[in-house]
Design a protein around this motif. Structure first.
Motif, PDB file in Angstrom:
ATOM      1  N   THR A  24      27.623  43.813 -34.090  1.00  0.00           N
ATOM      2  CA  THR A  24      27.287  45.132 -34.625  1.00  0.00           C
ATOM      3  C   THR A  24      27.507  46.233 -33.591  1.00  0.00           C
ATOM      4  OG1 THR A  24      24.968  44.756 -34.038  1.00  0.00           O
ATOM      5  CG2 THR A  24      25.634  44.206 -36.276  1.00  0.00           C
TER       6      THR A  24
ATOM      7  N   HIS B  14      27.080  50.084 -34.181  1.00  0.00           N
ATOM      8  CA  HIS B  14      26.291  50.266 -35.406  1.00  0.00           C
ATOM      9  C   HIS B  14      25.121  51.224 -35.175  1.00  0.00           C
ATOM     10  CE1 HIS B  14      24.028  49.263 -39.036  1.00  0.00           C
ATOM     11  NE2 HIS B  14      23.043  48.753 -38.316  1.00  0.00           N
TER      12      HIS B  14
ATOM     13  N   ARG C 154      26.062  54.915 -35.202  1.00  0.00           N
ATOM     14  CA  ARG C 154      26.450  55.391 -36.530  1.00  0.00           C
ATOM     15  C   ARG C 154      25.239  55.524 -37.453  1.00  0.00           C
ATOM     16  NH1 ARG C 154      30.391  51.659 -35.486  1.00  0.00           N
ATOM     17  NH2 ARG C 154      29.511  50.184 -36.978  1.00  0.00           N
TER      18      ARG C 154
ATOM     19  N   ASP D 122      25.892  52.004 -43.368  1.00  0.00           N
ATOM     20  CA  ASP D 122      26.831  51.657 -42.294  1.00  0.00           C
ATOM     21  C   ASP D 122      27.168  50.176 -42.302  1.00  0.00           C
ATOM     22  OD1 ASP D 122      28.309  52.443 -39.769  1.00  0.00           O
ATOM     23  OD2 ASP D 122      27.074  50.776 -39.075  1.00  0.00           O
TER      24      ASP D 122
ATOM     25  N   THR E 206      29.921  49.703 -44.813  1.00  0.00           N
ATOM     26  CA  THR E 206      31.198  50.384 -44.588  1.00  0.00           C
ATOM     27  C   THR E 206      31.829  50.042 -43.245  1.00  0.00           C
ATOM     28  OG1 THR E 206      30.001  52.331 -43.759  1.00  0.00           O
ATOM     29  CG2 THR E 206      30.628  52.324 -46.094  1.00  0.00           C
ATOM     30  N   SER E 207      31.275  49.068 -42.527  1.00  0.00           N
ATOM     31  CA  SER E 207      31.840  48.654 -41.243  1.00  0.00           C
ATOM     32  C   SER E 207      32.459  47.267 -41.368  1.00  0.00           C
ATOM     33  CB  SER E 207      30.758  48.620 -40.162  1.00  0.00           C
ATOM     34  OG  SER E 207      30.223  49.905 -39.944  1.00  0.00           O
ATOM     35  N   THR E 208      33.659  47.103 -40.848  1.00  0.00           N
ATOM     36  CA  THR E 208      34.285  45.785 -40.792  1.00  0.00           C
ATOM     37  C   THR E 208      33.692  45.008 -39.634  1.00  0.00           C
ATOM     38  OG1 THR E 208      36.368  46.532 -41.741  1.00  0.00           O
ATOM     39  CG2 THR E 208      36.445  44.538 -40.391  1.00  0.00           C
ATOM     40  N   ARG E 209      33.285  43.784 -39.928  1.00  0.00           N
ATOM     41  CA  ARG E 209      32.749  42.912 -38.890  1.00  0.00           C
ATOM     42  C   ARG E 209      33.486  41.584 -38.930  1.00  0.00           C
ATOM     43  NH1 ARG E 209      26.371  44.544 -39.707  1.00  0.00           N
ATOM     44  NH2 ARG E 209      26.639  46.712 -39.048  1.00  0.00           N
TER      45      ARG E 209
ATOM     46  N   ALA F  44      34.974  45.559 -44.508  1.00  0.00           N
ATOM     47  CA  ALA F  44      34.183  46.719 -44.926  1.00  0.00           C
ATOM     48  C   ALA F  44      34.416  47.024 -46.395  1.00  0.00           C
ATOM     49  CB  ALA F  44      34.563  47.931 -44.091  1.00  0.00           C
TER      50      ALA F  44
ATOM     51  N   PRO G 207      34.350  55.037 -41.359  1.00  0.00           N
ATOM     52  CA  PRO G 207      33.865  53.714 -40.965  1.00  0.00           C
ATOM     53  C   PRO G 207      34.640  53.187 -39.774  1.00  0.00           C
ATOM     54  CG  PRO G 207      34.989  53.621 -43.087  1.00  0.00           C
ATOM     55  CD  PRO G 207      34.894  55.054 -42.722  1.00  0.00           C
ATOM     56  N   ALA G 208      33.966  52.372 -38.965  1.00  0.00           N
ATOM     57  CA  ALA G 208      34.575  51.859 -37.737  1.00  0.00           C
ATOM     58  C   ALA G 208      34.541  50.345 -37.708  1.00  0.00           C
ATOM     59  CB  ALA G 208      33.821  52.403 -36.522  1.00  0.00           C
TER      60      ALA G 208
ATOM     61  N   THR H 215      33.634  47.118 -35.837  1.00  0.00           N
ATOM     62  CA  THR H 215      32.683  46.817 -34.772  1.00  0.00           C
ATOM     63  C   THR H 215      32.912  45.463 -34.156  1.00  0.00           C
ATOM     64  OG1 THR H 215      31.132  46.015 -36.435  1.00  0.00           O
ATOM     65  CG2 THR H 215      30.891  48.292 -35.742  1.00  0.00           C
TER      66      THR H 215
END
Length: 256
Positions: free
Chosen positions: A64, A67, A70, A184, A187-190, A195, A232-233, A235
């Motif tokens: 994360t 995270h 954000r 978040d 909308t975040s790729t992990r 995402a 979105p970012a 992470t």
């Protein structure tokens, strides 16, 4: 302020009381300068404390990374949309940034586990809000941010944790951070899932409004996103490994 003080000194200098009375203006000026400098030093110390805690969480839970910042940003967007004063907006920023600080008390192997968690492992991870609250208990400048750290996984219908609070018994700051956190996370790729598009995340928040989330807070986030958008970012960059672990409900499907 300095301009007005200079004008006052000039007027007093030419008054019957002479230069001595004008110099008296310097005393409150020096006091105000000292107070202002102290405020900035204290604020810098606060920021350094928060940065250190967030860096520690990011190192421990690489899934994360980023995270926390954000969530802090999304919490500020919501707080401003709700018309909260500047002091409370700042507190919400602290709350969002530090909401997962309790993960420092969770075994790293659980945070980085690729597969599903056992019920016992899930119970251990669900202690992180209480760990976080204890960690920041003595940091006075956080104010109500401590309540948000403790209660950001409570749900409006009382099915959340750690205490199963419902409705208005959940502090407003915690309800704000809960929405920012879930948004978040979605909308975040992990490393364990892709995402969701912002529109899909918003739709999921709206679907869960009234049960999991405060509808007023969800509406504030939607209005803020309409104005400022969201970027979105990523992470974590590793390929996915199996099933996402420790999902916190139907709205995320993620280990947040």
């Amino acid at each position: 302020m300095h301009g007005l003080a200079g004008l006052m000194m000039a007027v007093l200098w030419r008054s019957p009381y002479g230069p001595v009375s004008a110099l008296l203006v310097l005393l409150p000026m020096c006091v105000s300068w000292w107070v202002f400098a102290q405020y900035h030093r204290e604020r810098a110390a606060h920021q350094a404390t928060i940065r250190a805690l967030v860096q520690a969480v990011d190192i421990k839970d690489g899934y994360t990374r980023g995270h926390s910042e954000r969530v802090g940003h999304a919490s500020v967007l919501i707080a401003r949309e709700l018309g909260l004063d500047d002091a409370r907006v700042e507190v919400l920023r602290f709350a969002g940034i530090l909401h997962d600080v309790g993960k420092l008390g969770v075994p790293t192997r659980l945070l980085r586990k690729d597969g599903p968690l056992t019920p016992e492992e899930r119970r251990i991870i669900e202690l992180h809000p209480e760990y976080g609250h204890e960690m920041v208990r003595g940091i006075s400048f956080l104010g109500e941010a401590r309540a948000a750290i403790l209660h950001h996984h409570e749900r409006l219908d009382g099915t959340g944790y750690p205490y199963g609070l419902a409705g208005d018994r959940i502090p407003e700051c915690a309800r704000i951070v809960a929405v920012a956190d879930a948004f978040d996370a979605m909308t975040s790729t992990r490393c364990y899932r892709r995402a969701r598009p912002v529109e899909a995340a918003v739709a999921e928040l709206e679907r869960c409004a009234g049960a999991h989330f405060d509808p007023r807070v969800v509406g504030a986030l939607v209005r803020a996103l309409d104005r400022s958008g969201w970027h979105p970012a990523v992470t974590a960059d590793e390929p996915a490994h199996g099933t996402a672990a420790a999902g916190h409900g139907p709205h995320t499907g993620a280990r947040r």
